[in-house]
Scaffold this motif. Sequence first.
Motif, PDB file in Angstrom:
ATOM      1  N   VAL A   1       0.819  -1.215   0.000  1.00 46.95           N
ATOM      2  CA  VAL A   1       0.000   0.000   0.000  1.00 46.95           C
ATOM      3  C   VAL A   1       0.852   1.264   0.000  1.00 46.95           C
ATOM      4  O   VAL A   1       0.688   2.151  -0.822  1.00 46.95           O
TER       5      VAL A   1
ATOM      6  N   ALA B   1       1.303   7.496  -4.792  1.00 43.43           N
ATOM      7  CA  ALA B   1       0.317   8.212  -5.608  1.00 43.43           C
ATOM      8  C   ALA B   1       0.986   9.427  -6.245  1.00 43.43           C
ATOM      9  O   ALA B   1       1.928   9.982  -5.691  1.00 43.43           O
ATOM     10  N   PRO B   2       0.543   9.858  -7.422  1.00 33.37           N
ATOM     11  CA  PRO B   2       1.118  11.057  -8.027  1.00 33.37           C
ATOM     12  C   PRO B   2       0.763  12.275  -7.180  1.00 33.37           C
ATOM     13  O   PRO B   2      -0.303  12.321  -6.578  1.00 33.37           O
ATOM     14  N   VAL B   3       1.657  13.247  -7.143  1.00 35.87           N
ATOM     15  CA  VAL B   3       1.399  14.438  -6.333  1.00 35.87           C
ATOM     16  C   VAL B   3       0.227  15.225  -6.912  1.00 35.87           C
ATOM     17  O   VAL B   3      -0.606  15.734  -6.193  1.00 35.87           O
TER      18      VAL B   3
ATOM     19  N   SER C   1      -2.868  14.758  -9.438  1.00 37.59           N
ATOM     20  CA  SER C   1      -3.674  14.044 -10.419  1.00 37.59           C
ATOM     21  C   SER C   1      -4.499  15.094 -11.150  1.00 37.59           C
ATOM     22  O   SER C   1      -4.614  16.223 -10.720  1.00 37.59           O
TER      23      SER C   1
ATOM     24  N   HIS D   1     -15.287  17.006  -7.564  1.00 35.35           N
ATOM     25  CA  HIS D   1     -15.613  15.951  -6.612  1.00 35.35           C
ATOM     26  C   HIS D   1     -14.406  15.080  -6.312  1.00 35.35           C
ATOM     27  O   HIS D   1     -14.108  14.762  -5.168  1.00 35.35           O
ATOM     28  N   ALA D   2     -13.698  14.688  -7.383  1.00 39.15           N
ATOM     29  CA  ALA D   2     -12.576  13.775  -7.200  1.00 39.15           C
ATOM     30  C   ALA D   2     -11.452  14.429  -6.400  1.00 39.15           C
ATOM     31  O   ALA D   2     -10.819  13.783  -5.567  1.00 39.15           O
ATOM     32  N   GLU D   3     -11.221  15.714  -6.657  1.00 40.02           N
ATOM     33  CA  GLU D   3     -10.085  16.372  -6.022  1.00 40.02           C
ATOM     34  C   GLU D   3     -10.477  17.143  -4.764  1.00 40.02           C
ATOM     35  O   GLU D   3      -9.622  17.641  -4.053  1.00 40.02           O
TER      36      GLU D   3
ATOM     37  N   HIS E   1      -4.446  20.054  -8.420  1.00 42.34           N
ATOM     38  CA  HIS E   1      -4.142  20.755  -7.171  1.00 42.34           C
ATOM     39  C   HIS E   1      -3.026  21.761  -7.378  1.00 42.34           C
ATOM     40  O   HIS E   1      -2.057  21.488  -8.080  1.00 42.34           O
TER      41      HIS E   1
ATOM     42  N   GLN F   1      -6.110   4.826   3.338  1.00 38.82           N
ATOM     43  CA  GLN F   1      -4.802   4.275   2.992  1.00 38.82           C
ATOM     44  C   GLN F   1      -3.947   4.155   4.241  1.00 38.82           C
ATOM     45  O   GLN F   1      -3.794   5.127   4.995  1.00 38.82           O
TER      46      GLN F   1
ATOM     47  N   LEU G   1       3.223  18.419  10.833  1.00 35.82           N
ATOM     48  CA  LEU G   1       3.148  17.666   9.580  1.00 35.82           C
ATOM     49  C   LEU G   1       1.894  16.794   9.553  1.00 35.82           C
ATOM     50  O   LEU G   1       1.250  16.657   8.511  1.00 35.82           O
TER      51      LEU G   1
ATOM     52  N   ARG H   1      -0.990  19.057   8.770  1.00 36.89           N
ATOM     53  CA  ARG H   1      -0.957  19.441   7.352  1.00 36.89           C
ATOM     54  C   ARG H   1      -1.454  18.290   6.482  1.00 36.89           C
ATOM     55  O   ARG H   1      -2.229  18.492   5.546  1.00 36.89           O
TER      56      ARG H   1
ATOM     57  N   ALA I   1     -12.500  11.925  -1.060  1.00 37.68           N
ATOM     58  CA  ALA I   1     -12.256  11.940  -2.509  1.00 37.68           C
ATOM     59  C   ALA I   1     -10.921  11.259  -2.767  1.00 37.68           C
ATOM     60  O   ALA I   1      -9.974  11.435  -1.998  1.00 37.68           O
ATOM     61  N   SER I   2     -10.847  10.495  -3.854  1.00 40.11           N
ATOM     62  CA  SER I   2      -9.624   9.743  -4.142  1.00 40.11           C
ATOM     63  C   SER I   2      -8.460  10.690  -4.410  1.00 40.11           C
ATOM     64  O   SER I   2      -7.321  10.407  -4.040  1.00 40.11           O
ATOM     65  N   GLY I   3      -8.753  11.832  -5.048  1.00 39.74           N
ATOM     66  CA  GLY I   3      -7.691  12.797  -5.328  1.00 39.74           C
ATOM     67  C   GLY I   3      -7.085  13.353  -4.055  1.00 39.74           C
ATOM     68  O   GLY I   3      -5.869  13.520  -3.948  1.00 39.74           O
ATOM     69  N   GLU I   4      -7.935  13.635  -3.085  1.00 36.50           N
ATOM     70  CA  GLU I   4      -7.446  14.157  -1.811  1.00 36.50           C
ATOM     71  C   GLU I   4      -6.629  13.106  -1.073  1.00 36.50           C
ATOM     72  O   GLU I   4      -5.611  13.415  -0.451  1.00 36.50           O
TER      73      GLU I   4
ATOM     74  N   ALA J   1      -4.871  10.715  -2.462  1.00 35.11           N
ATOM     75  CA  ALA J   1      -3.584  10.593  -3.162  1.00 35.11           C
ATOM     76  C   ALA J   1      -2.673  11.779  -2.833  1.00 35.11           C
ATOM     77  O   ALA J   1      -1.469  11.619  -2.614  1.00 35.11           O
ATOM     78  N   TYR J   2      -3.276  12.948  -2.783  1.00 34.85           N
ATOM     79  CA  TYR J   2      -2.508  14.163  -2.508  1.00 34.85           C
ATOM     80  C   TYR J   2      -1.909  14.106  -1.100  1.00 34.85           C
ATOM     81  O   TYR J   2      -0.718  14.364  -0.889  1.00 34.85           O
TER      82      TYR J   2
ATOM     83  N   ALA K   1      -1.438  11.413   0.735  1.00 36.80           N
ATOM     84  CA  ALA K   1      -0.485  10.295   0.841  1.00 36.80           C
ATOM     85  C   ALA K   1       0.864  10.694   0.252  1.00 36.80           C
ATOM     86  O   ALA K   1       1.920  10.356   0.803  1.00 36.80           O
ATOM     87  N   ALA K   2       0.823  11.415  -0.866  1.00 35.96           N
ATOM     88  CA  ALA K   2       2.070  11.844  -1.493  1.00 35.96           C
ATOM     89  C   ALA K   2       2.821  12.804  -0.573  1.00 35.96           C
ATOM     90  O   ALA K   2       4.047  12.708  -0.407  1.00 35.96           O
ATOM     91  N   TYR K   3       2.060  13.706   0.044  1.00 36.69           N
ATOM     92  CA  TYR K   3       2.695  14.652   0.970  1.00 36.69           C
ATOM     93  C   TYR K   3       3.271  13.913   2.174  1.00 36.69           C
ATOM     94  O   TYR K   3       4.403  14.167   2.603  1.00 36.69           O
TER      95      TYR K   3
ATOM     96  N   HIS L   1       7.027  13.917   3.371  1.00 33.27           N
ATOM     97  CA  HIS L   1       7.241  14.648   4.627  1.00 33.27           C
ATOM     98  C   HIS L   1       6.870  13.727   5.799  1.00 33.27           C
ATOM     99  O   HIS L   1       5.832  13.919   6.437  1.00 33.27           O
TER     100      HIS L   1
END
Lengths: 512, 512
Positions: free
Chosen positions: A5, A10-12, A14, A43-45, A101, B431, B448, B451, B489-492, B494-495, B497-499, B503
Amino acid sequence: MSEAVSESAAPVESSHDVLFKPLGIDTWREHVVYLHRDCAVCHAEGFTAQTRVTVTIGTRSLVATLNLVGSALLSPLQVSLSTGACNILQAREGDIVRVSHGPTLDSLRGVRAKAYGHHLDRAQLCAIMHDVAAGRYADVHIAAFLTACVHGKMNLRETVDLTRAMVETGETLRWDRAIIADKHCVGGLPGNRTTPIVVAIAAASGLMIPKTSSRAITSPAGTADMMEVLTPVALSAGRVREVVAATGASLVWGGALSLSPADDVLIQVARALELDSDAQMVASILSKKIAAGATHVLIDVPVGPSAKIRQEADLNRLRKLMTHVAAACGIRVLVVRTDGTQPVGRGIGPALEARDVLEVLQCKPGAPQDLRARSVMLAGLLLEFCESCPEGAGPALAVRALDSGAAWRKFEAICEAQGGLRAPGEAVFRQDMTSPNDGIVTEIDCRLLARTARLAGAPERQVAGIDMNVRLGDAVRRGDTLYTLHAQASGELAYAAAYATSHPAIRIGEPR
Amino acid sequence: MSEAVSESAAPVESSHDVLFKPLGIDTWREHVVYLHRDCAVCHAEGFTAQTRVTVTIGTRSLVATLNLVGSALLSPLQVSLSTGACNILQAREGDIVRVSHGPTLDSLRGVRAKAYGHHLDRAQLCAIMHDVAAGRYADVHIAAFLTACVHGKMNLRETVDLTRAMVETGETLRWDRAIIADKHCVGGLPGNRTTPIVVAIAAASGLMIPKTSSRAITSPAGTADMMEVLTPVALSAGRVREVVAATGASLVWGGALSLSPADDVLIQVARALELDSDAQMVASILSKKIAAGATHVLIDVPVGPSAKIRQEADLNRLRKLMTHVAAACGIRVLVVRTDGTQPVGRGIGPALEARDVLEVLQCKPGAPQDLRARSVMLAGLLLEFCESCPEGAGPALAVRALDSGAAWRKFEAICEAQGGLRAPGEAVFRQDMTSPNDGIVTEIDCRLLARTARLAGAPERQVAGIDMNVRLGDAVRRGDTLYTLHAQASGELAYAAAYATSHPAIRIGEPR
């Protein structure tokens, strides 16, 4: 639980594609992107109104503030942009737009650190200037940075680093002469438009002086605003090189050259806040000069009770800072103290100041003598500073250039090379502001005059401003005109007149 | 020349009427007015994009930023407003709208004076707060004010005056008891949601505690955000009085009550800047408490390396300032130092924290014991401070209220009185973030984590946030879950998780 996992990084950013539809909404330099509130990307972001997002079309992208549309203006598959953002991204109807984002602004830590009183290192200042120049900061972030840096909160090292960071985030011009002259006024004195005259005299006397100027920050006109009345000033670097090759000088707007572009962004917010600071001023001025390739810069600092610099102590602090930062950056400056107790010339505002400049250059009998004398003095000092003549011989050389018509011909040549010389326009709406009693003009508040001229529309309306009719020490009778307000719109005239009436800028004392 | 000219005083604000057409554009709390670029009012008044203007419909008016439309969205006789402005002005299609010059903000002089390091007097602070509460400041002005006031730049007198000015620009609540208890945490520690538990214990023990809370400033959740998961919190003053009459307590959002409304505006910009300051914090907290009618306020201050207050010196400075300002304003405060080295409870984010609070109140076996112990300690101190029991007897009284179920019943009663108790939702997207190696949890960076939780969507998305799986000193194996990210949201997801990956907030040291 499973390692898999956390390893599926995930990409920074999307992104989702939507199609561009023009709406024609002008938000000036605050970029706005419009999405339907039901669109998939929101919605997704998790985007909400005012989210800062990155907008990309092809290879171009910028950071914008999101506004959400709940009506049929846009479908959930469409996107729109404010006109400024449209232009930068060269958006056309039907273009595929990606909205993702906005960047994580790590450099904001530096802004907060500065607000809390810490000193910033070079890397922090570079990161901040880089993000500012790239348009990643919202105006509130820029406002916080500017406020945190005012009033001696930046030390010398920080100011040098800030200056270099501003130079490094932009383009630079280079010239093939050992001495490249430049001249700048820190401002604060309405109508103090000596630069075009000094440039014409210096170039007529053989100096190379490729002058790039700013637009107004908190004043009713900058040199670029005034020159734009007479000739095109938004020239490319290539065109500036042509002008300088042909005439030895230029009088252009620096903002079109991407010299120290972070400064252009900072200046817009500083204008809204009417906030100036030593470090910001020095970094702003010197970064532009260094990027423009200057080696010898004369800085005119008017000192007076309502000028930008009010006291000798402030002048000395500024001179020290300016000289040190310039030396650290490898250029020389000459800081010249001038009288800042009242406006220079008669006009305040782009077109009215242009009229004064033309009268002095053309040696018209009615030309404002204070503007002429000041220009001659500064041009003389600049010629000496740049070793064009022996010490003490500068003023006479300057007078000769002016009286012989050489400076005027040089000015014409510069304007012709930039795209042609044109005549200043005149305001339709005018109102005389008169003296309430008999007496002597004992005090002129430059800040109130500047504010009044701005309310009348300057510098955005070229013809707007103030035409002065009196100077300190003049005797006036009740009902005499102290100055005339000029405006392009009746509402602006009324607004400025109301302000001027409630905030009188000129004090009439007891007659002797 | 003639006296008549200057005597024909122009009105300060002239205006022109246009007709309202809804466009449905949501700009959140930044009010925008849309006019066609060819409309008469723009030409007459000299309005350009981003001009600040006053918009009036009937007797209601507000200050908005102008956007210009160059397309057929609007005719030159039409005007539109962002949805927030529509709501405030109660605009309907065809309404006559007047657009005139925005107010001249004389109070901005005070902001600039503060930025330049001067002290402000009471009149200046009142003028600034008045303009802020009335929505006359643009966000850049507020950002400048906040930045100018951080880090001890406000002295004690200014902080007292600011507090009073904030109280005076809003509504106030009054109660008919000699002792009105209140409780506040300065924040900075994710998941530290003791307030609902302390209020329930205190009210169950006979104290009157009409609690009004804020939403998050820079954290992933404020008490109001968390309580909103469980019950309505946006109650009118009349409804709050009913709830307090029925239960002796409330757990509502202060923002709906117009208590210290300037603070609500300041807090939104402070949030965007992630900027906190002592004076602002003290004025914000105390102005809300004074306006809410409190007499005895316990202030919980977590101290830790990544909490809002990091050092004992900062705590002592804050305690001194808080105590002095409170005394000057006629109320008493008890500043309590608590451990701020790691999050409290397991959840971070509104819904996850609500789950923890319910578990403690219901004395569930798996309830987070650190949250329980801290709540009992604070409730005990509050009961002693408010003279509900002898010194030293508070903690036992608090434990009794909790273990007997009295606090839970009181909490249920409060929520029922506010409009009903509901269950927290759960996030769809999750996740696990795992340990990269074997070792001991040696450090947890609260900033962190906060954030990361915000990037995951908290507090706007109630179910978003972090569910902690470890505490300081825990032994972990490579691949063990340190915490789980929750997002709507999946985008949030991913965002965040990447951060979190770039960090890392949790340091895993060498195993002993």
